[in-house]
Design a protein around this motif. Structure first.
Motif, PDB file in Angstrom:
ATOM      1  N   UNK A 112       0.850  -1.192   0.000  1.00 20.81           N
ATOM      2  CA  UNK A 112       0.000   0.000   0.000  1.00 20.81           C
ATOM      3  C   UNK A 112       0.884   1.240   0.000  1.00 20.81           C
ATOM      4  N   UNK A 113       0.477   2.310  -0.703  1.00 21.47           N
ATOM      5  CA  UNK A 113       1.267   3.542  -0.655  1.00 21.47           C
ATOM      6  C   UNK A 113       1.249   4.151   0.741  1.00 21.47           C
ATOM      7  N   UNK A 114       2.339   4.830   1.094  1.00 22.48           N
ATOM      8  CA  UNK A 114       2.495   5.391   2.440  1.00 22.48           C
ATOM      9  C   UNK A 114       2.918   6.849   2.353  1.00 22.48           C
ATOM     10  N   UNK A 115       2.272   7.691   3.152  1.00 18.87           N
ATOM     11  CA  UNK A 115       2.663   9.094   3.287  1.00 18.87           C
ATOM     12  C   UNK A 115       2.946   9.360   4.758  1.00 18.87           C
ATOM     13  N   UNK A 116       4.084  10.009   5.038  1.00 19.55           N
ATOM     14  CA  UNK A 116       4.431  10.364   6.416  1.00 19.55           C
ATOM     15  C   UNK A 116       4.489  11.879   6.532  1.00 19.55           C
ATOM     16  N   UNK A 117       3.745  12.430   7.494  1.00 25.90           N
ATOM     17  CA  UNK A 117       3.766  13.871   7.744  1.00 25.90           C
ATOM     18  C   UNK A 117       4.266  14.121   9.159  1.00 25.90           C
ATOM     19  N   UNK A 118       5.073  15.163   9.330  1.00 20.62           N
ATOM     20  CA  UNK A 118       5.602  15.460  10.658  1.00 20.62           C
ATOM     21  C   UNK A 118       4.943  16.709  11.225  1.00 20.62           C
ATOM     22  N   UNK A 119       4.885  16.765  12.569  1.00 20.23           N
ATOM     23  CA  UNK A 119       4.390  17.971  13.235  1.00 20.23           C
ATOM     24  C   UNK A 119       5.255  19.172  12.855  1.00 20.23           C
ATOM     25  N   UNK A 120       6.543  18.930  12.747  1.00 21.54           N
ATOM     26  CA  UNK A 120       7.446  20.019  12.397  1.00 21.54           C
ATOM     27  C   UNK A 120       7.055  20.614  11.047  1.00 21.54           C
ATOM     28  N   UNK A 121       6.747  19.737  10.082  1.00 18.12           N
ATOM     29  CA  UNK A 121       6.338  20.214   8.764  1.00 18.12           C
ATOM     30  C   UNK A 121       5.022  20.975   8.832  1.00 18.12           C
ATOM     31  N   UNK A 122       4.069  20.413   9.579  1.00 16.83           N
ATOM     32  CA  UNK A 122       2.719  20.957   9.564  1.00 16.83           C
ATOM     33  C   UNK A 122       2.560  22.169  10.474  1.00 16.83           C
ATOM     34  N   UNK A 123       3.238  22.160  11.625  1.00 15.96           N
ATOM     35  CA  UNK A 123       2.983  23.185  12.637  1.00 15.96           C
ATOM     36  C   UNK A 123       4.217  23.999  13.005  1.00 15.96           C
ATOM     37  N   UNK A 124       5.390  23.539  12.586  1.00  8.30           N
ATOM     38  CA  UNK A 124       6.611  24.249  12.949  1.00  8.30           C
ATOM     39  C   UNK A 124       7.180  23.841  14.297  1.00  8.30           C
ATOM     40  N   UNK A 125       6.483  22.966  15.004  1.00  6.98           N
ATOM     41  CA  UNK A 125       6.941  22.538  16.333  1.00  6.98           C
ATOM     42  C   UNK A 125       6.849  21.023  16.442  1.00  6.98           C
ATOM     43  N   UNK A 126       7.934  20.394  16.905  1.00  5.13           N
ATOM     44  CA  UNK A 126       7.860  18.974  17.234  1.00  5.13           C
ATOM     45  C   UNK A 126       7.421  18.842  18.687  1.00  5.13           C
ATOM     46  N   UNK A 127       6.966  17.643  19.065  1.00  9.59           N
ATOM     47  CA  UNK A 127       6.488  17.461  20.435  1.00  9.59           C
ATOM     48  C   UNK A 127       7.603  17.648  21.453  1.00  9.59           C
TER      49      UNK A 127
END
Lengths: 370, 129
Positions: A112-127
């Protein structure tokens, strides 16, 4: 000594199903488990032929079993769905790395195709960065809010029709109890629905979510993964021991030991609850800033991001009057900056390097002139 | 050796005939409490000597059960936070137990008598996030 399977009456039983208390052998358990999920999908009309469905994949047992069973049933019963795996990387050191490796292996195993998104990419902040600022308390609020919206954003990017999550019966029973304890009527109504969003009643566009494993017990998910030798990773979030859900979880597990049917009973009760028609419920709309699903003018994720970017991490948490005033002031500022956008002027916050969401708002304005 | 220490550890060099060999596995996050080690090969004395009996004349030999194994695990393998694994006499609710891949509910739960080369698996469903 070993009892016989109640289903085939031939093979030795290997497990007790918590729902019924009956002894099943491995093969009959597989059939029963898969058929019950199929019945849930059909009875609740979760999917339509031709739809693209994103499976929220974390590498844990629930999403791994969900991906496996969805692919199996899609082929066995010819649902006609296109399946993709969607993963969110929160940026927690030592927590997500191995589970994402597991999702990558699942991608190959299930083709199955897979997409990975990070908080850093989306919000500018990692946990990890958020916890440094916020501390151990309340950081689950950030992660939960961001994670939920991250799935919406990812689904929009992938242009899928639905999101399938691996919430199981135990998870839903926990959520029902949490919302009862908090007196949150709006969430109580939503959390029992097997498919949320995409109502024809509103014109709001967002991707519906569904929970095919809603009636599957966690014990059965674990045993299904174990007997099928599915590849999954389990670990504890470094910060979650402080989460409120842990207390409810312990309570649910104690109930389950006393009477396993309690979990399904709680779900049934949650489904039966009726809210008085004259109760005022929050209206669903789009966030002014990022245009995603929200029940307020500015969505929770944008409020939290604003707090982080401004050095006011408590903004959006609790009901402090002082913070509410700051939020109001911020909204006034926001209106001014929106009007400045109408003039097509480029302010500092809309520079290319900025993570400000005015940019997306600006794109919307140019794409759809009023 | 005709006599063995009650607290046999994993590296005990006693003769095989006098020991109970078990494979104990922890998964689902439970391994975090056991030195992050999933598989433990253990040797136990064949029988549990009950020295606390008031009747000193009788040499009572008891079969190992899951109940007594949990006591041993808590004393010998559990590295941190025992309350996350043990609750009272039993494992904490939410931890599944499989003996030779069979649900312990089918085998008598805590009263199952362990046999040579049994595989005992503890799967935790309590971790999340």
């Amino acid at each position: 000594m070993p009892s016989v399977c109640v289903c085939c009456k031939e093979r030795s039983a290997t497990l007790v199903r918590p729902k019924s208390g009956e002894a099943y052998c491995k093969l009959c358990f597989f059939d029963a488990f898969e058929n019950e999920i199929h019945e849930t999908i059909i009875n609740e009309n979760l999917f339509k032929p031709g739809e693209t469905v994103a499976i929220a994949a974390s590498g844990g047992k629930d999403s791994t079993v969900l991906a496996h069973v969805m692919k199996l049933l899609n082929e066995r019963h010819s649902y006609g769905l296109k399946l993709v795996l969607l993963s969110i990387d929160e940026g927690i050191t030592g927590y997500r790395d191995d589970s994402l490796e597991t999702v990558k292996r699942n991608q190959i195993q299930y083709d199955l195709p897979l997409i990975i998104l990070t908080y850093k990419d989306l919000y500018g902040w990692s946990m990890d960065e958020i916890v440094k600022v916020v501390g151990l308390k309340n950081n689950c609020t950030f992660c939960g809010v961001f994670r939920r919206q991250a799935l919406d954003r990812g689904a929009m990017k992938l242009n899928v029709n639905k999101i399938a999550t691996g919430h199981n019966a135990d998870d839903i029973a926990e959520t029902i109890l949490m919302n009862i304890l908090r007196g949150d009527i709006a969430r109580l109504k939503r959390c029992t629905a097997i498919i949320t969003g995409g109502d024809n009643e509103t014109e709001i566009e967002f991707v519906p979510r569904c929970k095919p494993l809603k009636y599957a017990y966690e014990k059965e998910i674990v045993l299904y993964a174990f007997y099928k030798k599915l590849d999954y990773f389990s670990t504890e979030c470094l910060y979650s021991p402080n989460a409120y859900r842990g207390n409810v979880r312990t309570y649910i597990k104690d109930l389950e030991r006393l009477r396993p049917s309690a979990i399904i009973d709680i779900i049934h009760s949650g489904e039966q609850l009726i809210i008085k028609s004259n109760c005022k419920m929050p209206t669903q709309r789009n966030c002014e800033r990022c245009n995603y699903y929200s029940s307020m003018a500015v969505c929770k994720a944008c409020v939290l991001i604003e707090g982080l970017n401004r050095g006011l991490p408590k903004l959006g948490i609790g009901k402090t009057e002082r913070l509410r005033k700051q939020l109001k002031n911020k909204e006034d500022t926001e209106k001014m900056s929106i009007s400045s956008l109408d003039d097509t002027s480029t302010s500092v916050c809309c520079s290319e390097n900025s993570l400000c969401h005015c940019k997306e708002r600006f794109k919307d304005l140019t794409t759809n002139p009023t | 050796m005709t006599t063995s220490s009650l607290k046999a550890d994993e590296n005990c060099s006693d003769g095989d005939d006098n020991n109970l060999h078990l494979i104990i596995e922890f998964t689902g996050g439970a391994e975090l409490l056991f030195d992050k080690k999933k598989i433990h090969h253990v040797k136990l004395p064949l029988f549990i000597s009950d020295n606390n009996k008031t009747d000193n004349n009788t040499n009572n030999k008891k079969q190992w059960t899951i109940r007594t194994l949990l006591v041993w695990i808590r004393n010998n393998l559990l590295k941190e936070r025992p309350e996350l694994f043990i609750q009272g006499d039993s494992v904490r609710p939410g931890i599944l137990v499989l003996i030779n891949d069979v649900d312990w509910e089918l085998l008598g739960d805590l009263n199952y008598e362990l046999k040579q080369n049994d595989n005992v698996l503890f799967v935790s469903t309590l971790h999340g996030g």
